[in-house]
Design a protein around this motif. Structure first.
Motif, PDB file in Angstrom:
ATOM      1  N   LEU A   8       0.867  -1.177   0.000  1.00 19.40           N
ATOM      2  CA  LEU A   8       0.000   0.000   0.000  1.00 19.40           C
ATOM      3  C   LEU A   8       0.899   1.221   0.000  1.00 19.40           C
ATOM      4  N   ASN A   9       0.804   2.039  -1.040  1.00 16.58           N
ATOM      5  CA  ASN A   9       1.737   3.146  -1.219  1.00 16.58           C
ATOM      6  C   ASN A   9       1.220   4.499  -0.765  1.00 16.58           C
ATOM      7  N   VAL A  14      -4.810   2.846   1.301  1.00 13.62           N
ATOM      8  CA  VAL A  14      -5.153   2.284   2.614  1.00 13.62           C
ATOM      9  C   VAL A  14      -6.661   2.412   2.847  1.00 13.62           C
ATOM     10  N   LYS A  15      -7.237   3.562   2.532  1.00 19.08           N
ATOM     11  CA  LYS A  15      -8.681   3.766   2.704  1.00 19.08           C
ATOM     12  C   LYS A  15      -9.474   2.767   1.882  1.00 19.08           C
ATOM     13  N   GLU A  16      -9.070   2.570   0.633  1.00 19.37           N
ATOM     14  CA  GLU A  16      -9.763   1.622  -0.241  1.00 19.37           C
ATOM     15  C   GLU A  16      -9.668   0.199   0.301  1.00 19.37           C
ATOM     16  N   PHE A  17      -8.472  -0.182   0.761  1.00 26.65           N
ATOM     17  CA  PHE A  17      -8.248  -1.523   1.315  1.00 26.65           C
ATOM     18  C   PHE A  17      -9.099  -1.756   2.562  1.00 26.65           C
ATOM     19  N   VAL A  18      -9.090  -0.808   3.495  1.00 28.30           N
ATOM     20  CA  VAL A  18      -9.837  -0.952   4.751  1.00 28.30           C
ATOM     21  C   VAL A  18     -11.343  -0.967   4.479  1.00 28.30           C
ATOM     22  N   LYS A  19     -11.802  -0.156   3.533  1.00 25.52           N
ATOM     23  CA  LYS A  19     -13.226  -0.144   3.179  1.00 25.52           C
ATOM     24  C   LYS A  19     -13.654  -1.504   2.642  1.00 25.52           C
ATOM     25  N   LYS A  40      -9.521  -4.143   9.313  1.00 21.11           N
ATOM     26  CA  LYS A  40     -10.693  -3.272   9.293  1.00 21.11           C
ATOM     27  C   LYS A  40     -10.465  -1.985  10.074  1.00 21.11           C
ATOM     28  N   SER A  41      -9.274  -1.827  10.649  1.00 24.66           N
ATOM     29  CA  SER A  41      -8.927  -0.650  11.437  1.00 24.66           C
ATOM     30  C   SER A  41      -8.076   0.312  10.606  1.00 24.66           C
ATOM     31  N   ILE A  42      -8.659   1.436  10.215  1.00 22.46           N
ATOM     32  CA  ILE A  42      -7.913   2.396   9.386  1.00 22.46           C
ATOM     33  C   ILE A  42      -6.713   2.945  10.146  1.00 22.46           C
ATOM     34  N   LEU A  43      -6.878   3.254  11.437  1.00 24.77           N
ATOM     35  CA  LEU A  43      -5.750   3.775  12.216  1.00 24.77           C
ATOM     36  C   LEU A  43      -4.669   2.717  12.385  1.00 24.77           C
ATOM     37  N   GLY A  44      -5.084   1.469  12.563  1.00 21.34           N
ATOM     38  CA  GLY A  44      -4.114   0.392  12.698  1.00 21.34           C
ATOM     39  C   GLY A  44      -3.278   0.215  11.445  1.00 21.34           C
ATOM     40  N   SER A  62     -14.067 -14.034   0.011  1.00 24.57           N
ATOM     41  CA  SER A  62     -14.924 -13.027  -0.615  1.00 24.57           C
ATOM     42  C   SER A  62     -14.333 -12.677  -1.981  1.00 24.57           C
ATOM     43  N   LYS A  63     -15.127 -12.850  -3.021  1.00 21.13           N
ATOM     44  CA  LYS A  63     -14.640 -12.546  -4.371  1.00 21.13           C
ATOM     45  C   LYS A  63     -14.311 -11.066  -4.516  1.00 21.13           C
ATOM     46  N   GLU A  64     -15.149 -10.216  -3.936  1.00 17.05           N
ATOM     47  CA  GLU A  64     -14.915  -8.771  -4.030  1.00 17.05           C
ATOM     48  C   GLU A  64     -13.610  -8.383  -3.324  1.00 17.05           C
ATOM     49  N   PHE A  65     -13.376  -8.930  -2.137  1.00 16.55           N
ATOM     50  CA  PHE A  65     -12.142  -8.611  -1.407  1.00 16.55           C
ATOM     51  C   PHE A  65     -10.922  -9.188  -2.124  1.00 16.55           C
ATOM     52  N   ASN A  66     -11.079 -10.352  -2.753  1.00 19.65           N
ATOM     53  CA  ASN A  66      -9.973 -10.933  -3.517  1.00 19.65           C
ATOM     54  C   ASN A  66      -9.554 -10.037  -4.677  1.00 19.65           C
ATOM     55  N   ARG A  67     -10.513  -9.344  -5.297  1.00 22.13           N
ATOM     56  CA  ARG A  67     -10.182  -8.389  -6.359  1.00 22.13           C
ATOM     57  C   ARG A  67      -9.353  -7.229  -5.802  1.00 22.13           C
ATOM     58  N   THR A  68      -9.694  -6.762  -4.602  1.00 21.03           N
ATOM     59  CA  THR A  68      -8.927  -5.690  -3.965  1.00 21.03           C
ATOM     60  C   THR A  68      -7.516  -6.176  -3.655  1.00 21.03           C
ATOM     61  N   LEU A  69      -7.388  -7.404  -3.169  1.00 19.71           N
ATOM     62  CA  LEU A  69      -6.059  -7.962  -2.883  1.00 19.71           C
ATOM     63  C   LEU A  69      -5.225  -8.055  -4.155  1.00 19.71           C
ATOM     64  N   GLN A  70      -5.845  -8.464  -5.254  1.00 20.18           N
ATOM     65  CA  GLN A  70      -5.130  -8.559  -6.532  1.00 20.18           C
ATOM     66  C   GLN A  70      -4.618  -7.200  -6.982  1.00 20.18           C
TER      67      GLN A  70
END
Length: 75
Positions: A8-9, A14-19, A40-44, A62-70
């Protein structure tokens, strides 16, 4: 349970990932070395060293979360 390496650059990434993680009904951990943070903790997540490659451990599927990981995956 799956593990992926991500990078995460920027704060916006980070916001997109945590969301995306927040939409999942299972636990997701982000870690490097001995530090483990709830994805799930943005501050963390923002408190982590974002210059490092982070490991994400999902305790569900989760297919949707897997797309974010990719999107943020380290090749």
């Amino acid at each position: 349970m799956c593990q992926k390496q991500i990078k995460l650059n920027a704060t916006e990434e980070v916001k997109e990932f945590v969301k995306a993680a927040g939409k999942c009904d299972f636990d997701i951990d982000v870690f490097y070395n001995r530090i483990i943070i709830d994805a799930k903790s943005i501050l963390g997540v923002l408190s982590m060293d974002l210059t490092r490659v982070l490991t994400v451990q999902c305790h569900g599927e989760s297919k949707e979360f897997n797309r974010t990981l990719q999107k943020f995956a380290v090749v």
